[in-house]
Design a protein around this motif. Structure first.
Motif, PDB file in Angstrom:
ATOM      1  N   HIS A 205      11.998  -9.832   7.460  1.00 41.27           N
ATOM      2  CA  HIS A 205      10.802 -10.449   6.898  1.00 41.27           C
ATOM      3  C   HIS A 205      10.957 -10.628   5.394  1.00 41.27           C
ATOM      4  N   ALA A 206      10.519 -11.775   4.885  1.00 40.41           N
ATOM      5  CA  ALA A 206      10.575 -12.032   3.449  1.00 40.41           C
ATOM      6  C   ALA A 206       9.217 -11.848   2.778  1.00 40.41           C
ATOM      7  N   LEU A 207       8.153 -11.728   3.592  1.00 38.86           N
ATOM      8  CA  LEU A 207       6.805 -11.595   3.051  1.00 38.86           C
ATOM      9  C   LEU A 207       6.308 -10.165   3.189  1.00 38.86           C
ATOM     10  N   THR A 208       5.060  -9.945   2.794  1.00 35.77           N
ATOM     11  CA  THR A 208       4.398  -8.661   2.958  1.00 35.77           C
ATOM     12  C   THR A 208       3.337  -8.791   4.034  1.00 35.77           C
ATOM     13  N   LYS A 209       3.259  -7.823   4.907  1.00 31.87           N
ATOM     14  CA  LYS A 209       2.196  -7.773   5.911  1.00 31.87           C
ATOM     15  C   LYS A 209       1.125  -6.798   5.416  1.00 31.87           C
ATOM     16  N   VAL A 210      -0.110  -7.291   5.289  1.00 38.02           N
ATOM     17  CA  VAL A 210      -1.213  -6.494   4.745  1.00 38.02           C
ATOM     18  C   VAL A 210      -2.302  -6.366   5.799  1.00 38.02           C
ATOM     19  N   GLU A 211      -2.695  -5.128   6.100  1.00 35.38           N
ATOM     20  CA  GLU A 211      -3.718  -4.884   7.125  1.00 35.38           C
ATOM     21  C   GLU A 211      -4.866  -4.072   6.527  1.00 35.38           C
ATOM     22  N   PHE A 212      -6.101  -4.446   6.889  1.00 33.13           N
ATOM     23  CA  PHE A 212      -7.292  -3.709   6.471  1.00 33.13           C
ATOM     24  C   PHE A 212      -7.960  -3.105   7.708  1.00 33.13           C
ATOM     25  N   LEU A 213      -8.193  -1.790   7.644  1.00 32.54           N
ATOM     26  CA  LEU A 213      -8.863  -1.076   8.727  1.00 32.54           C
ATOM     27  C   LEU A 213     -10.102  -0.397   8.159  1.00 32.54           C
ATOM     28  N   ALA A 309     -10.199   4.510  12.924  1.00 33.44           N
ATOM     29  CA  ALA A 309      -9.849   3.383  12.063  1.00 33.44           C
ATOM     30  C   ALA A 309      -9.501   2.178  12.929  1.00 33.44           C
ATOM     31  N   THR A 310     -10.200   1.067  12.715  1.00 37.62           N
ATOM     32  CA  THR A 310     -10.046  -0.126  13.543  1.00 37.62           C
ATOM     33  C   THR A 310      -9.673  -1.316  12.669  1.00 37.62           C
ATOM     34  N   ASN A 311      -8.747  -2.153  13.183  1.00 41.37           N
ATOM     35  CA  ASN A 311      -8.285  -3.315  12.440  1.00 41.37           C
ATOM     36  C   ASN A 311      -9.408  -4.315  12.233  1.00 41.37           C
ATOM     37  N   PHE A 312      -9.597  -4.745  10.982  1.00 39.13           N
ATOM     38  CA  PHE A 312     -10.553  -5.805  10.671  1.00 39.13           C
ATOM     39  C   PHE A 312      -9.828  -7.135  10.500  1.00 39.13           C
ATOM     40  N   CYS A 313      -8.698  -7.128   9.789  1.00 37.54           N
ATOM     41  CA  CYS A 313      -7.906  -8.347   9.614  1.00 37.54           C
ATOM     42  C   CYS A 313      -6.502  -7.984   9.164  1.00 37.54           C
ATOM     43  N   THR A 314      -5.570  -8.914   9.384  1.00 34.61           N
ATOM     44  CA  THR A 314      -4.181  -8.744   8.971  1.00 34.61           C
ATOM     45  C   THR A 314      -3.715 -10.035   8.326  1.00 34.61           C
ATOM     46  N   TRP A 315      -3.038  -9.919   7.198  1.00 34.24           N
ATOM     47  CA  TRP A 315      -2.557 -11.097   6.465  1.00 34.24           C
ATOM     48  C   TRP A 315      -1.051 -11.022   6.256  1.00 34.24           C
ATOM     49  N   LEU A 316      -0.432 -12.194   6.139  1.00 34.04           N
ATOM     50  CA  LEU A 316       0.900 -12.300   5.564  1.00 34.04           C
ATOM     51  C   LEU A 316       0.721 -12.828   4.157  1.00 34.04           C
ATOM     52  N   ALA A 317       1.324 -12.165   3.176  1.00 40.29           N
ATOM     53  CA  ALA A 317       1.081 -12.507   1.776  1.00 40.29           C
ATOM     54  C   ALA A 317       2.391 -12.576   1.006  1.00 40.29           C
ATOM     55  N   MET A 318       2.345 -13.287  -0.107  1.00 41.62           N
ATOM     56  CA  MET A 318       3.484 -13.361  -1.015  1.00 41.62           C
ATOM     57  C   MET A 318       3.681 -12.005  -1.700  1.00 41.62           C
ATOM     58  N   PRO A 319       4.893 -11.455  -1.717  1.00 40.71           N
ATOM     59  CA  PRO A 319       5.130 -10.231  -2.488  1.00 40.71           C
ATOM     60  C   PRO A 319       4.745 -10.460  -3.954  1.00 40.71           C
ATOM     61  N   SER A 340     -19.669  -4.296  -1.884  1.00 38.37           N
ATOM     62  CA  SER A 340     -18.922  -3.337  -2.706  1.00 38.37           C
ATOM     63  C   SER A 340     -17.509  -3.855  -2.938  1.00 38.37           C
ATOM     64  N   GLU A 341     -16.847  -3.341  -3.948  1.00 36.62           N
ATOM     65  CA  GLU A 341     -15.466  -3.736  -4.213  1.00 36.62           C
ATOM     66  C   GLU A 341     -14.639  -2.522  -4.611  1.00 36.62           C
ATOM     67  N   PHE A 342     -13.326  -2.612  -4.358  1.00 37.85           N
ATOM     68  CA  PHE A 342     -12.412  -1.553  -4.775  1.00 37.85           C
ATOM     69  C   PHE A 342     -11.070  -2.170  -5.126  1.00 37.85           C
ATOM     70  N   ASP A 343     -10.256  -1.452  -5.884  1.00 39.57           N
ATOM     71  CA  ASP A 343      -8.951  -1.952  -6.339  1.00 39.57           C
ATOM     72  C   ASP A 343      -7.933  -1.923  -5.196  1.00 39.57           C
ATOM     73  N   LEU A 344      -7.084  -2.965  -5.163  1.00 43.61           N
ATOM     74  CA  LEU A 344      -5.953  -2.942  -4.239  1.00 43.61           C
ATOM     75  C   LEU A 344      -4.885  -1.959  -4.720  1.00 43.61           C
ATOM     76  N   LYS A 345      -4.783  -1.802  -6.009  1.00 43.41           N
ATOM     77  CA  LYS A 345      -3.831  -0.837  -6.580  1.00 43.41           C
ATOM     78  C   LYS A 345      -4.369   0.567  -6.326  1.00 43.41           C
ATOM     79  N   VAL A 346      -3.571   1.375  -5.645  1.00 42.85           N
ATOM     80  CA  VAL A 346      -3.975   2.740  -5.324  1.00 42.85           C
ATOM     81  C   VAL A 346      -2.949   3.700  -5.936  1.00 42.85           C
ATOM     82  N   TYR A 360      -4.440  -0.643   4.449  1.00 42.51           N
ATOM     83  CA  TYR A 360      -5.558  -0.088   3.703  1.00 42.51           C
ATOM     84  C   TYR A 360      -6.604   0.393   4.711  1.00 42.51           C
ATOM     85  N   THR A 361      -6.903   1.691   4.692  1.00 42.00           N
ATOM     86  CA  THR A 361      -7.935   2.243   5.566  1.00 42.00           C
ATOM     87  C   THR A 361      -9.149   2.577   4.706  1.00 42.00           C
TER      88      THR A 361
END
Length: 398
Positions: A205-213, A309-319, A340-346, A360-361
């Motif tokens: 894979h050349a991209l990043t897979k990002v999942e939110f639960l 923890a349940t999947n809400f959405c999954t994305w393929l994103a540019m690194p 509400s909002e929170f940082d992706l940087k953890v 991200y859970t």
């Protein structure tokens, strides 16, 4: 008559005197294709972010470029580093097993026509990409550039040798979140000959897979429903350069290097849940980002949270560097909507990387504000402030 016999005898003698006979394309040396997926950094019909790599590869097919890595002394043409037998931007198609096939039967990979190996000990270099729309015109190679750079060098014993450092470039790749994500994959560079007739390509894979639960906790004071999630400012366009990580002394192939240029162009990545829940309170009004009621009815497609923890959405994103990017979550607690909002940087985790599966859970556990009240005992004071006489009446005279 004698002259003819003499010529025939001469030809026979010449043939008998040959010291080398080379068979160019022996029967049965047809080229076959197989695939394997490189393992994801973190384990976890239509190409989609939710699918695994094999499913996406089968849905997308892949393109192959084959270059000659030999010179043929029997020809005047130059073969080295030239496209072999027209195999440039060649589509290789997946065919699923028949429905009545025995259990465990594998699907097959094949080009639109048959190809054959060039001969004994004649190597070919194979490059393959999946996830690019290059059309049916096999001359369309403008999105992929392949360079094989040969420079003089010496081996471990000091003998003169040739160092081959091929690179593959995917130019201006765009991740478009508004359409089904293409799962960009590049295979390990491969050099082989007909001693192994199957070209087994290992894709990465050349991209990043990002999942939110999402989940809640048992001690939550009310039910939580998540409606939507979005991230603004996600970068979507860049150029990828792939190269071999080689030990130049032994020419041993190591894992591939994937390097993305600094990405540009941005897009808002957003997802709304697409299922309804019968317990959702539809009487609640929507609010804007400041919490003010808008007078609009809420979207009733929501995900009701549980302690799992349940999947809400999954994305393929540019690194990319994710510093400063924020996730905005819209959810309902009881009969009130919140944003509400929170940082992706953890912590130290500040970037999405190649071939990386990021999860991200998010835990939403509302604590309801409750109120209690009591009244202190009245305390009587005289008008003149004399507490000692606070039980006496005061008489006023004009």
């Amino acid at each position: 008559m004698k002259k003819i016999l003499f010529v025939a005898a001469t030809v026979a003698l010449m043939a008998a005197g040959c010291t080398k006979t080379e068979v160019i394309n022996p029967v049965g040396n047809k080229m076959g294709f197989a695939t394997g997926m490189g393992k994801l950094t973190k384990a976890a019909g239509t190409a989609d972010a939710d699918n695994d790599g094999d499913v996406n590869l089968q849905a997308q097919d892949f393109r192959v470029w084959a270059y000659a890595d030999y010179e043929d002394n029997n020809t005047t043409a130059i073969e080295l580093d030239q496209i072999y037998d027209g195999m440039a931007n060649m589509n290789v198609y997946y065919t699923a097993p028949a429905e009545n096939a025995p259990a465990g039967t594998l699907g097959t990979w094949s080009p639109i026509k048959e190809y054959y190996w060039p001969g004994v000990d004649k190597n070919l270099r194979f490059f393959a990409v999946s996830g690019l729309d290059l059309g049916d015109d096999l001359s369309r190679t403008e999105k992929v550039a392949i360079a094989i750079n040969r420079t003089a060098g010496t081996d471990a014993e000091g003998n003169s040798t040739t160092v081959v450092a091929p690179t593959l470039t995917v130019k201006d790749f765009i991740v478009n979140h508004e359409e089904p994500n293409a799962d960009l994959m590049v295979a390990d560079f491969l050099r082989q000959n007909q001693s192994d007739k199957i070209v087994d390509l290992a894709f990465r894979h050349a991209l990043t897979k990002v999942e939110f639960l999402f989940k809640t906790l048992e001690e939550a004071d009310d039910v939580v429903f998540v409606q939507s999630l979005s991230v603004a400012g996600v970068k979507t366009k860049s150029t990828l350069t792939v190269s071999e990580n080689k030990d130049q002394s032994t020419m041993t192939t190591r894992p591939m290097n994937f390097v993305w240029a600094t990405p540009d162009e941005t897009q808002v990545f957003t997802d709304d849940y697409d299922k309804t829940d019968g317990t959702f309170p539809t009487s609640v009004e929507a609010v804007n980002a400041s919490g003010t009621l808008t007078g609009e009815n809420l979207d009733t497609t929501v995900m009701k949270l549980t302690t799992d923890a349940t999947n809400f959405c999954t994305w393929l994103a540019m690194p990319q560097d994710i510093t400063g990017l924020k996730v905005v979550v819209t959810y309902v607690v009881g009969e009130r909507q919140f944003i509400s909002e929170f940082d992706l940087k953890v912590g130290d985790f500040s970037s999405w990387n190649v071939n990386q599966y990021v999860r991200y859970t998010v835990t939403l556990c509302p604590g309801k504000i409750s109120f209690d009240a009591n009244v202190d005992t009245w305390k009587q004071y005289d008008a003149d402030g004399d507490e000692e006489n606070n039980d006496q009446d005061i008489e006023y005279q004009n």
